[in-house]
Design a protein around this motif. Structure first.
Motif, mmCIF file in Angstrom:
data_model
loop_
_atom_site.group_PDB
_atom_site.id
_atom_site.type_symbol
_atom_site.label_atom_id
_atom_site.label_comp_id
_atom_site.label_asym_id
_atom_site.label_seq_id
_atom_site.Cartn_x
_atom_site.Cartn_y
_atom_site.Cartn_z
ATOM 1 N N ASP A 8 43.811 -46.124 108.843
ATOM 2 C CA ASP A 8 43.927 -47.433 108.192
ATOM 3 C C ASP A 8 45.395 -47.827 108.031
ATOM 4 O O ASP A 8 45.825 -48.302 106.989
ATOM 5 N N ALA A 9 46.150 -47.592 109.111
ATOM 6 C CA ALA A 9 47.594 -47.818 109.086
ATOM 7 C C ALA A 9 48.013 -48.924 110.046
ATOM 8 O O ALA A 9 49.112 -48.894 110.618
ATOM 9 N N LEU B 3 48.619 -42.257 127.761
ATOM 10 C CA LEU B 3 47.661 -41.478 126.975
ATOM 11 C C LEU B 3 48.221 -41.175 125.594
ATOM 12 O O LEU B 3 47.504 -41.265 124.589
ATOM 13 N N ASP B 4 49.500 -40.829 125.540
ATOM 14 C CA ASP B 4 50.134 -40.585 124.237
ATOM 15 C C ASP B 4 50.133 -41.849 123.391
ATOM 16 O O ASP B 4 49.915 -41.800 122.176
ATOM 17 N N TRP B 5 50.391 -42.987 124.029
ATOM 18 C CA TRP B 5 50.414 -44.265 123.321
ATOM 19 C C TRP B 5 49.035 -44.589 122.757
ATOM 20 O O TRP B 5 48.904 -45.008 121.607
ATOM 21 N N VAL C 60 45.176 -43.003 116.099
ATOM 22 C CA VAL C 60 45.546 -42.444 114.803
ATOM 23 C C VAL C 60 45.847 -43.557 113.813
ATOM 24 O O VAL C 60 45.453 -43.495 112.635
ATOM 25 N N MET C 61 46.525 -44.585 114.273
ATOM 26 C CA MET C 61 46.854 -45.724 113.428
ATOM 27 C C MET C 61 45.586 -46.384 112.888
ATOM 28 O O MET C 61 45.492 -46.693 111.693
ATOM 29 N N PHE D 66 33.344 -49.131 116.375
ATOM 30 C CA PHE D 66 33.251 -49.728 117.702
ATOM 31 C C PHE D 66 34.626 -49.698 118.374
ATOM 32 O O PHE D 66 34.756 -49.360 119.557
ATOM 33 N N LEU D 67 35.673 -50.039 117.623
ATOM 34 C CA LEU D 67 37.032 -50.047 118.163
ATOM 35 C C LEU D 67 37.457 -48.650 118.579
ATOM 36 O O LEU D 67 38.028 -48.458 119.662
ATOM 37 N N GLN D 68 37.180 -47.658 117.740
ATOM 38 C CA GLN D 68 37.552 -46.289 118.078
ATOM 39 C C GLN D 68 36.815 -45.809 119.326
ATOM 40 O O GLN D 68 37.405 -45.127 120.181
#
Length: 286
Positions: free
Chosen positions: A87-88, A74-76, A82-83, A266-268
């Motif tokens: 846009d990281a 879950l942390d991963w 967040v990445m 969509f990805l999020q």
């Protein structure tokens, strides 16, 4: 159908990792201890003691995995979200997420090695012989499917497989993204040959270890085969693997740069759904 005892080993090792490919993670996770032995029946003529051992070990490993490993997943997933949101998605950040994922795989592999050793040590000579034959057929099949076709066709098929993996996460790829996937596939070249040769090499090492399964050297050797398999890679595959990882990171960086706002949303949403499925598991709630 000939038995394929390696399937038991592979399922035991991969049970946690396969979950990420399921659209209903919660359902798959809750029923995995029943699904795995059932599916093994299609490949392996285990005796009663072997079936009971596999069932007991799967239940114990599943409970351990859910209570001790899933919180880290879950942390991963949070770090991945967040990445993406910031846009990281860079080569360095993807490299770090890959290291973290590999460490998680390593913890699972280390935890199940004693059970795998107990299962494999209980094989009789007939089962070992059928393991050897199953490995031979496996390599023959993969050789025909991935190597004995013209390189241009290999590239085309590889690109098609990648598009199929990507679209559940990004939605339909546009023309520019499809071209980028094709260039990624071309950059991998003839890697299928190195991959299959290395697979055959690992299988051969396992069969040789099985010939010594009654000796004290068996468990340390099996631990190397499962936990430190990269130490046994052929030089050609080591080079191909490094290129494969480098090309995969480059592909993902470019695809996210090319992505539309709708694709990023969509990805999020997909990442959030995966996280929600994991977080709702009853075993995480005691």
């Amino acid at each position: 159908m000939p038995l394929r005892l390696p399937k038991a080993l592979l399922m035991l090792i991969g049970f946690a990792l396969a979950l990420t490919a399921c659209s209903r993670i919660d359902l798959a996770y809750r029923n995995l201890d029943r699904l795995v032995p059932w599916s093994l029946g299609d490949y392996l003529d285990m005796n009663r003691e072997q079936k009971q051992l596999l069932d007991e070990r799967l239940k114990a490993h599943l409970a351990w995995h859910c209570k001790t490993q899933l919180p880290g997943y879950l942390d991963w997933l949070d770090r991945v979200q967040v990445m993406v949101a910031n846009d990281a998605v860079t080569d360095e950040n993807l490299r770090q997420r890959t290291v973290e994922a590999r460490q998680a795989i390593g913890r699972v592999t280390e935890a199940i090695t004693p059970s795998a050793a107990e299962l494999l040590k209980g094989m009789n000579d007939s089962q070992v012989a059928e393991m050897r034959e199953a490995f031979r057929k496996d390599i023959d099949k993969r050789q025909k499917e991935y190597v004995d076709t013209p390189l241009a066709k290999q590239v085309e098929n590889r690109a098609a497989r990648m598009r199929k993996r990507l679209e559940p996460w990004l939605g339909e790829l546009d023309a520019e993204q499809r071209l980028r996937v094709m260039s990624w596939s071309q950059a991998l070249g003839d890697q299928n040959r190195q991959w299959i040769a290395n697979r055959a090499h690992w299988q051969q090492q396992l069969v040789l270890a099985m010939d010594q399964r009654a000796s004290p050297s068996f468990e340390p050797r099996l631990a190397q085969l499962l936990q430190r398999k990269e130490s046994l890679w052929t030089p050609e595959y080591r080079q191909a693997f490094q290129n494969t990882e480098r090309q995969a990171r480059s592909l993902l960086v470019d695809l996210l740069k090319q992505s539309s706002p709708a694709q990023r949303q969509f990805l999020q949403q997909r990442l959030s759904k995966v996280r929600a499925d994991f977080s709702e598991l009853k075993c995480l709630k005691g």
